[in-house]
Design an enzyme around this catalytic site. Structure first.
Site, PDB file in Angstrom:
ATOM      1  N   HIS B  70       0.837  -1.201   0.000  1.00  0.00           N
ATOM      2  CA  HIS B  70       0.000   0.000   0.000  1.00  0.00           C
ATOM      3  C   HIS B  70       0.869   1.247   0.000  1.00  0.00           C
ATOM      4  O   HIS B  70       2.088   1.168   0.081  1.00  0.00           O
ATOM      5  CB  HIS B  70      -0.993  -0.013   1.150  1.00  0.00           C
ATOM      6  N   ASP B  74       6.033   4.177   5.016  1.00  0.00           N
ATOM      7  CA  ASP B  74       6.854   3.103   5.593  1.00  0.00           C
ATOM      8  C   ASP B  74       6.733   1.801   4.804  1.00  0.00           C
ATOM      9  O   ASP B  74       7.298   0.788   5.181  1.00  0.00           O
ATOM     10  CB  ASP B  74       6.524   2.908   7.081  1.00  0.00           C
ATOM     11  N   HIS B 159      -6.786  -1.844   5.068  1.00  0.00           N
ATOM     12  CA  HIS B 159      -6.041  -0.830   5.814  1.00  0.00           C
ATOM     13  C   HIS B 159      -6.217   0.598   5.274  1.00  0.00           C
ATOM     14  O   HIS B 159      -6.672   1.498   5.978  1.00  0.00           O
ATOM     15  CB  HIS B 159      -4.581  -1.265   5.806  1.00  0.00           C
ATOM     16  N   ASP B 180      -0.059  -4.142   5.936  1.00  0.00           N
ATOM     17  CA  ASP B 180      -0.925  -3.742   7.035  1.00  0.00           C
ATOM     18  C   ASP B 180      -2.349  -4.097   6.658  1.00  0.00           C
ATOM     19  O   ASP B 180      -2.735  -3.952   5.505  1.00  0.00           O
ATOM     20  CB  ASP B 180      -0.816  -2.232   7.274  1.00  0.00           C
ATOM     21  N   GLU B 205       1.812  -8.417   9.891  1.00  0.00           N
ATOM     22  CA  GLU B 205       2.128  -7.244  10.708  1.00  0.00           C
ATOM     23  C   GLU B 205       1.636  -7.503  12.130  1.00  0.00           C
ATOM     24  O   GLU B 205       0.771  -8.353  12.348  1.00  0.00           O
ATOM     25  CB  GLU B 205       1.431  -5.997  10.148  1.00  0.00           C
ATOM     26  N   HIS B 416       6.755  -5.639  11.703  1.00  0.00           N
ATOM     27  CA  HIS B 416       5.994  -4.420  11.836  1.00  0.00           C
ATOM     28  C   HIS B 416       5.300  -4.361  13.196  1.00  0.00           C
ATOM     29  O   HIS B 416       4.074  -4.309  13.290  1.00  0.00           O
ATOM     30  CB  HIS B 416       4.963  -4.346  10.696  1.00  0.00           C
TER      31      HIS B 416
END
Lengths: 507, 558
Positions: B70, B74, B159, B180, B205, B416
């Site tokens: 995505h 980060d 997410h 995520d 994650e 993560h």
């Protein structure tokens, strides 16, 4: 493995509106490949409200040919390649043999197909309002002389065993049938692999013809089969034909006969390839599997974009005719049922009007227009590369978004919609259903303009213009018949097969 | 064959997600993010070190493909650096929304951080554009054949718009990298969705490895109540937020509420950026939740009815309003300007959605209510109300456990997240789900053995033989003799067939009948006969058989 042809591509537009339908039996499982609605009977009915002489057409609530798949009993799955390929399904899905049937169709085709069904039902309702409801008993016209006339007019008469089969002529399905049909739909995305019955893997890939249209790959434990309906290599709106995903499949069911309706030159070429559409029985022929050395050279040939340049030129020509008509003060009626063509036409017309600073309003009068137009701006992943770039650049995917915002384009669900009269100004350009000229706003507008020689009617070739215009005689309106790209050109079939390298091709 | 997972970033930390997995001889890089907390070498994953360890001449030969889940910095921040500075030229995959929105995020961040660190590691705007040109967009559930062996597929992760979980498969080895994800639907996005897959390893994650969050509607109501109270008292509401994601979610919430309550107070978006982002959201509506997809034909929910055109001078206007201003955390820019103007009045409200990095005004406001904030040389009296919004688009501990249990992978790797929480979650996964679980640190790798399935064909005679045997419902356990000389007893609930496994060089393995083996080998049959010494054994076997039959009949009776 057994393949039965239920109906060949019929109607105008090279099978666009009514693609071929097949029944495929594989490992004991029955697949129905496409189930279009056959509207050929519709032409024999007079449009309502009746005005003057109906031209010998039947004055009754129209009936429709039942899809041939009904007689074949139940099927386990239906693979649908296009929105038009599912319009006949509501006839079937209520039947006992279809209770557990799953319908596989791409998300977009389903989203477009459903409003198309609903619109058809809605337009048909106009007849019911006029004549009263159609009962199950056979109406009077079915017994009389008129029936023979219907048969002679309807091209279906040539198909054996069909002439006297009155049971095949049925009333249209209801909104309830449509709902029921949509409940069975399992929508997929391009490239999504779905498992059916534990042993089959089904996968849709884009065919390039229209938004959401697909080819299907059926992978069974013993063979891989490609169902290849009409395809276009490079499209101006839909995602390009993804032929590379069909490579190396064992069998191709080739049901793209659009080129047969093209020019004679193409036909001659096609005959050399010994393909014969009228012989709808199985015609197998083996294609020489070459060693791939020159297959790579063919790729640029099949996917060069002459086709689409030609198509755009054709649409530009239509635009110039439209432009000529509005300039002389006439209005233009465009009852064309192809979404892709409509979207392109809108962009080109507005461009032309803009450059000439001529202010002519464009109307789209259709119940589904608002929904479908909004929808087309939200499906970047189904569009051709150049339109995907628009997403990445942050622009609207189609020109109609801007036109609506600027107030150059108006969408109304009906002719009697609130606000239409206030916006209405002639000359104008109207896009509306239905291409058969028996249903929808097109009938009323054609009645209004048929005697004005400044006006222009744009229809698609091959829909039997003479018959469909019959109730509107005498005619002064100019009529432009045009054809659109609706499949692989005959000259490209051979190289395509060379690239795909199947063991067998079934036509 | 083993799967090798090298964690280049987000190992026992949050930031610069980057995991390189070697699966079936293919090397796939999942995410290529930057760490926003560092401004030195730790800013990017240590690519050079990894390259040296692989012993490859360059990144393009070393890595089969890069997949980005995505558009958060980060997860994508280091991509232009990797392609334009490190010189990776191989395929890059991401979903359509990610490809459309990533340039915004990258450029926005580049502008903000310009001049903060050394020039040589920074990429330019042109680099971003060049990098994005190389990206191949993909759709959800679309099976992408990267090369002959490697297949990848994206699943909905929820997410942010366009977030995906990535499934990768080479031969029989398969894995999922989640990126995520969010297991509960929010205002505009659906919950993560994935098929039940057969996986060797799941890399997930673990941001909220330990916490379980309360329900969202309650927090939404609280937020709306606070905003409504403020505007009805004639106050101004400032919502400092970043351009993408949260702004759209909150605006939908407000727009909907305004509609229901018949409020006329204007809602403003400060930056052109957010308005531009809304244009994208409108086109990408297919990636939002099902509810929105179904209703958008009537009204596109990103066509906000109550959002009005905004000009900078409006912050001096009297009367209530709601303003979304960038950047979030009040680090500068317009959100700071509005804050300076509005903070001194107790009628006004500042709503802080999400996490604020320490050192920012947002962070100060969140840590208890100060009455005075010093920023550079100016002092700002803070008398306004402060509202914290604990919205997070990450899954909580329950979500992680649910997903892991649903997928039932053979191994789990956590990335993560923060180390202590990850240790806690590892214990839970190992004890409750019985799966080996790892949480490697940065630049560490985990090697996981994989099973290999061997495809073999059986002859017709063998299969008919088996069928006949099964018909007899014999309960005898039979030996399957391997051609290589090994023998193994196969015990199953159903009767096993008797046959010979023939493994020849350069041929696929085959199961044959005994007779057929002789034909293949071209040898005659030799029989070895035994004379039973004790008749009691025979009797014992017979009674055993009868017992078995009786049991069978019993079963049938049931």
């Amino acid at each position: 493995m057994k393949l039965t042809c239920l109906s060949a591509a019929a109607g105008g537009g090279g099978g666009y509106h009514s693609p071929a339908s097949h029944l495929l039996e594989l490992e004991g499982v029955r697949f129905l490949l496409d189930c279009p609605i056959d509207l050929s009977a519709l032409a024999a009915f007079a449009p309502v409200p009746l005005a003057g002489d109906a031209g010998g057409l039947i004055r009754a609530v129209p009936r429709y040919w039942l899809p041939a798949a009904v007689k074949e009993g139940g099927v386990d799955a239906v693979l649908v390649s296009s929105a038009t390929g599912m319009l006949g399904l509501p006839f079937l899905t209520g039947l006992p043999g279809f209770t557990n049937t799953k319908v596989y169709v791409t998300e977009v085709a389903a989203r477009i197909g459903k409003p198309m069904m609903e619109e058809l039902v809605e337009m048909h309702r106009e007849f019911v309002r006029y004549y009263g409801p159609d009962t199950d008993a056979s109406p009077k016209w079915m017994e009389g002389e008129e029936l023979n006339e219907l048969m002679s007019m309807s091209q279906k008469a040539v198909i054996e065993g069909r002439e006297n089969d009155l049971t095949s002529l049925v009333p249209l399905y209801s909104p309830g049938n449509v709902e029921e049909c949509m409940h069975k739909v399992q929508s997929v995305k391009y490239g999504e692999e779905v498992c059916f019955n534990g042993i089959f893997m089904l996968k849709a890939s884009s065919s390039g013809l229209e938004l959401g249209n697909s080819t299907w790959t059926i992978q069974s434990p013993r063979a891989s089969i490609t169902y290849l309906p009409s395809s276009v290599f490079v499209s101006a709106h839909a995602l390009d034909f993804d032929y590379s995903s069909l490579k190396e499949n064992d069998v191709i069911l080739f049901s793209d006969f659009s080129s047969l309706n093209d020019t004679d030159e193409d036909n001659e070429k096609l005959n050399e390839h010994s393909m014969d559409e009228t012989d709808s029985s199985l015609c197998r022929y083996s294609v020489f599997r070459d060693d791939g050395a020159d297959a790579d050279e063919r790729v640029p040939f099949v996917c060069n974009n002459d086709d689409i340049t030609e198509e755009i030129e054709r649409i530009s020509f239509i635009c110039s005719c439209i432009f000529g008509a509005v300039k002389s003060g006439g209005s233009v009626l465009i009852p064309i049922g192809r979404l892709g063509v409509i979207l392109l036409l809108l962009e080109l017309i507005s461009e032309m009007l803009h450059s000439s600073s001529l202010k002519v309003p464009i109307f789209v009068i259709s119940e589904t227009a608002e929904e479908i137009f909004a929808f087309t701006n939200t499906l970047p992943e189904w569009l051709c590369k150049s339109r995907q770039e628009k997403l990445f650049a942050g622009e609207a995917l189609f020109g109609h978004v801007e036109l609506l915002k600027e107030g150059k384009l108006f969408l109304f669900p009906h002719l009697h919609s609130k606000g239409l009269l206030a916006a209405w100004k002639e000359p104008c350009i109207v896009l509306c259903p239905h291409w058969s000229l028996r249903l929808g706003p097109a009938v009323h507008l054609l009645r209004r303009w048929h005697a004005d020689k400044r006006c222009l009617l744009v229809v698609e070739q091959g829909n039997g213009a003479e018959l469909s215009l019959k109730p509107f005689m005498p005619l002064a309106i100019q009529v432009l018949e045009c054809s659109f790209l609706s499949g692989v050109r005959a000259g490209k079939i051979d190289p395509l097969l060379g690239v795909l390298k199947p063991k067998f091709v079934m036509v | 064959m083993a799967i090798e997972c090298l964690v280049l970033g987000a190992g026992q930390e949050v930031g610069k997600s980057c995991v390189v997995v070697t699966i079936g001889g293919k090397r796939v890089m999942f995410d290529c993010g930057m760490h926003m907390g560092y401004h030195d070498d730790r800013h990017y994953p240590d690519f050079a070190r990894a390259l040296a360890a692989w012993g490859a001449p360059d990144f393009t030969t070393a890595i089969s493909c890069v997949v980005i889940t995505h558009f958060h910095m980060d997860h994508i921040g280091a991509l232009p650096y990797f392609t334009e500075v490190c010189g990776y030229h191989g395929p890059i995959y991401m979903t359509y929304p990610t490809k459309a929105l990533a340039p915004f995020m990258l450029e926005d961040y580049r502008k903000v951080t310009m001049g903060q660190r050394g020039e040589e590691k920074q990429y330019s705007y042109e680099d971003i554009l060049r990098c994005m040109k190389k990206v191949t967009p993909m759709d959800l559930k679309q099976t992408v054949q990267v090369d002959k062996d490697l297949v990848i597929r994206a699943y909905y992760a929820g997410h942010v718009i366009g977030a995906a979980m990535i499934y990768a498969k080479v031969g029989d080895a398969a894995m999922v990298y989640t990126g995520d994800y969010n297991m509960t639907p929010d205002r505009h996005l659906g919950a993560a969705q994935i098929d039940r897959l057969k996986l060797d390893v799941l890399i997930t994650e673990s941001t909220y490895a330990k916490s379980i969050r309360d329900s969202k509607p309650a927090r939404e109501r609280e937020f709306l109540k606070a905003v409504h109270k403020c505007v009805s008292g004639g106050g101004k509401v400032l919502i400092p937020t970043f351009a993408l994601g949260r702004a759209q979610e909150l605006c939908m919430l407000l727009d909907d509420y305004w509609e229901r309550m018949g409020l006329k107070v204007p809602i403003y978006f400060s930056a052109g950026l957010t308005i531009q982002a809304n244009v994208y959201y409108k086109m990408l509506i297919g990636w939002t939740s099902q509810k929105i997809k179904d209703s958008h034909t009537v009204h596109n929910p990103f066509d906000f009815k109550h959002v009005c055109h905004f000009e900078r001078s409006f912050i001096n206007n009297p009367g209530p309003c709601v303003l979304f201003a960038t950047p979030g955390m009040i680090t500068g820019g317009f959100s700071l300007e509005a804050f300076k103007k509005w903070a001194p009045s107790e009628k006004n409200l500042v709503t802080l959605p999400g996490y604020c990095v320490s050192g920012t005004i947002g962070h100060k406001l969140m840590c208890g209510k100060p009455t005075r904030v010093d920023y550079e040389d100016t002092h700002i009296d803070v008398r306004c109300q402060i509202h914290q919004l604990a919205f997070s688009p990450h899954t909580d501990s329950k979500g992680i456990m649910d997903l892991t249990e649903f997928l039932s992978p053979k191994n789990v790797i956590l990335v993560h997240g923060e180390k202590p929480q990850m240790a806690f979650l590892k214990e839970r996964i190992e004890s409750e789900l019985g799966m080996p679980c790892y949480y490697p640190g940065n630049n560490e790798s985990v090697s996981i053995p994989t099973t290999q399935n061997l495809k073999m064909s059986a002859t017709e005679r063998f299969i008919t033989g088996c069928a006949v045997e099964q018909g007899k419902r014999s309960l005898h356990k039979r030996n399957l003799i391997y051609g290589t000389g090994l023998s193994e007893e196969i015990g199953s609930d159903e009767a096993a067939g008797e046959g010979v496994l023939l493994m020849q060089k350069h041929k696929s393995p085959k199961i044959l009948c005994e007779d057929e083996l002789l034909e293949v080998l071209g040898m005659g049959r030799h029989l070895v006969q035994f004379e039973p010494m004790v008749s009691r054994i025979v009797a014992a076997v017979e009674s055993e058989l009868q017992r078995a039959k009786a049991a069978d009949l019993d079963n049938d009776g049931k």
